[in-house]
Design an enzyme around this catalytic site. Structure first.
Site, short mmCIF file in Angstrom:
data_model
loop_
_atom_site.label_atom_id
_atom_site.label_comp_id
_atom_site.label_asym_id
_atom_site.label_seq_id
_atom_site.Cartn_x
_atom_site.Cartn_y
_atom_site.Cartn_z
N ARG A 65 -28.80 99.42 87.18
CA ARG A 65 -29.12 98.68 88.24
C ARG A 65 -30.40 98.77 88.86
O ARG A 65 -30.72 99.31 89.83
CB ARG A 65 -28.19 98.75 89.21
CG ARG A 65 -26.68 98.80 88.83
CD ARG A 65 -25.51 98.83 89.78
NE ARG A 65 -25.17 97.40 90.42
CZ ARG A 65 -24.30 97.25 91.33
NH1 ARG A 65 -23.53 97.86 91.94
NH2 ARG A 65 -24.05 95.81 91.46
N GLN A 76 -31.35 92.70 87.21
CA GLN A 76 -30.64 91.61 88.13
C GLN A 76 -29.88 90.44 87.60
O GLN A 76 -28.69 90.24 87.82
CB GLN A 76 -31.57 91.38 89.36
CG GLN A 76 -31.63 92.51 90.53
CD GLN A 76 -32.57 92.31 91.24
OE1 GLN A 76 -33.25 91.08 91.57
NE2 GLN A 76 -32.78 92.94 92.44
N ASP A 79 -26.69 91.50 85.74
CA ASP A 79 -25.86 92.41 86.58
C ASP A 79 -24.41 91.79 86.91
O ASP A 79 -24.14 91.16 87.67
CB ASP A 79 -26.38 92.81 87.91
CG ASP A 79 -25.63 93.98 88.62
OD1 ASP A 79 -24.69 94.31 88.37
OD2 ASP A 79 -26.05 94.24 89.81
N SER A 120 -22.47 92.71 90.34
CA SER A 120 -23.00 91.94 91.24
C SER A 120 -22.38 90.43 91.42
O SER A 120 -21.83 89.86 92.60
CB SER A 120 -24.55 91.98 91.69
OG SER A 120 -24.79 93.20 91.87
N TYR A 130 -24.08 102.46 94.84
CA TYR A 130 -22.81 102.83 94.99
C TYR A 130 -22.55 103.92 95.96
O TYR A 130 -23.69 104.59 96.45
CB TYR A 130 -22.18 103.43 93.43
CG TYR A 130 -21.89 102.37 92.55
CD1 TYR A 130 -20.97 101.61 92.33
CD2 TYR A 130 -22.78 102.20 91.49
CE1 TYR A 130 -20.71 100.66 91.44
CE2 TYR A 130 -22.77 101.55 90.33
CZ TYR A 130 -21.71 100.66 90.56
OH TYR A 130 -21.46 99.80 89.31
#
Length: 370
Positions: free
Chosen positions: A116, A121, A124, A127, A222
């Site tokens: 990540r 991005q 991802d 997400s 996380y």
């Protein structure tokens, strides 16, 4: 390169690629094989896939493609050695299956293991799907809750706004905050990472601070395990807030480990009848002691909804976002003339790959299988 898209199991409404993504990949020189009916639950017909340039085939034929896209582990049929399998396979929990795939000579990329970073991005999937889950969690809670969410002043009297408590301010939690606030609710938020305080407050929510949390800066967004002293303080603060809450949404998970138990039975008992808990960590054990995955139960008047797959409740947009994530990742692992080109010097390629050349190459998964 031939890319196959499989139909997902009956419980899954999403699909790896919508027709628009198929068209984009076809223009780049890829050949797309799509299992018949793959997009039906995402409101994409076989004819739309044909018009986008895909060939519609039976499952056994699609499984012969060089690259197979499947959100969940494929069931039925057999994969030949050298096949590249891409999906969300939760290898930290399904490591026995990963061992079987490695022995079978499959090259497996699990998108939930993507590092990540800023560069990652656009790929991802966690997400993109968590954003939808946070949104759906609030709508599900509002639909289940027996009262209004916003404040109302009427000729018959005033209605106080609903009070939300959101545990975890990751992507899902932040979207839940934004959605609850748009609907007029009052929101309190707990997270072990002090760094998210500013973002939480910018959305109009109150941040509950507990000092002494372990550093989570290297955990890729996380939560991390906390020591006993912090857990005791954490439980006290949550217990104080939960008695005021009408709706609780929990999102806390630790990769490769059971979800932390943040809500005890005593906390649930302190909530007033009619309250609602939506537990997005249900598939890894849940954040409450009472959560059952894929079940709705009522405990002393409090409804507890265990659902880790809420993004599937918006299959069209969820599939669109997931497909775009895959398009960007496929661009990373294909070279000129749309051929497979795995660059093991690339941290995203290496970090996402679980097994290759009959070996498990991801260090975290390897540690679980030895």
């Amino acid at each position: 390169m031939i890319i196959g898209v499989l139909k997902e199991p009956s419980f899954e409404s999403r699909v790896s690629l919508l027709p628009e993504a198929v068209a984009a990949l076809t223009k780049k020189g890829h050949e797309l094989w799509v299992e018949k009916g793959a997009g039906a639950l995402s409101f994409s017909t076989d004819e739309q896939y044909r018009q986008a340039g895909a060939s519609l085939m039976d499952r056994d034929q699609v499984l012969k493609a060089k690259v197979i896209l499947a959100m969940h582990a494929p069931a039925g049929g057999s994969l030949t050695p050298g096949t590249v399998l891409i999906g969300i396979f939760q290898p930290l929990y399904q490591f026995r299956l990963i061992q079987e795939w490695a022995a079978a000579g499959l090259t497996v990329f699990s998108m939930d293991m993507l590092p990540r970073t800023t560069r990652a991005q656009s790929m991802d999937v966690l997400s993109s799907q968590a954003n939808i889950a946070g949104y759906k969690a609030v709508l599900l809670a509002a639909n289940t809750y027996s009262r209004y969410l916003p404040m109302f002043m009427t000729a018959a009297g005033s209605i106080a706004p609903a009070k939300f408590l959101i545990l975890g301010a990751g992507v899902a939690g932040l979207q839940a905050i934004a959605t609850a606030r748009r609907l007029g609710a009052v929101v309190e938020v707990f997270d072990t990472r002090p760094a998210v305080k500013e973002e939480v407050m910018s959305l109009g929510a109150k941040f509950i601070e507990v000092e002494g949390a372990a550093d989570a800066s290297s955990a890729g967004g996380y939560a991390v395990e906390q020591d006993a002293a912090f857990q005791a303080k954490q439980q006290q603060r949550i217990a104080e807030s939960i008695t005021r809450a009408d709706i609780v949404i929990t999102t806390a998970q630790i990769p490769g480990k059971p979800a932390p138990k943040l809500i005890t039975n005593a906390m649930v008992n302190s909530m007033r009848p009619g309250s609602v808990i939506v537990d997005l960590a249900a598939s890894t054990g849940g954040n409450t002691s009472l959560t059952k995955d894929n079940e709705v139960l009522v405990h002393d008047g409090v409804t507890i909804i265990g659902n880790s797959n809420l993004s599937a409740g918006m299959p069209s947009d969820a599939s669109k976002l997931y497909g775009k994530n895959l398009q960007n990742f496929l661009q990373l692992i294909t070279g000129k003339d749309a051929v497979l080109d795995l660059n093991w010097e690339d941290d995203l390629v290496k970090g996402t790959c679980i097994c290759y050349d009959r070996e498990i190459i991801n260090d975290r998964v390897k540690a679980l299988t030895t």
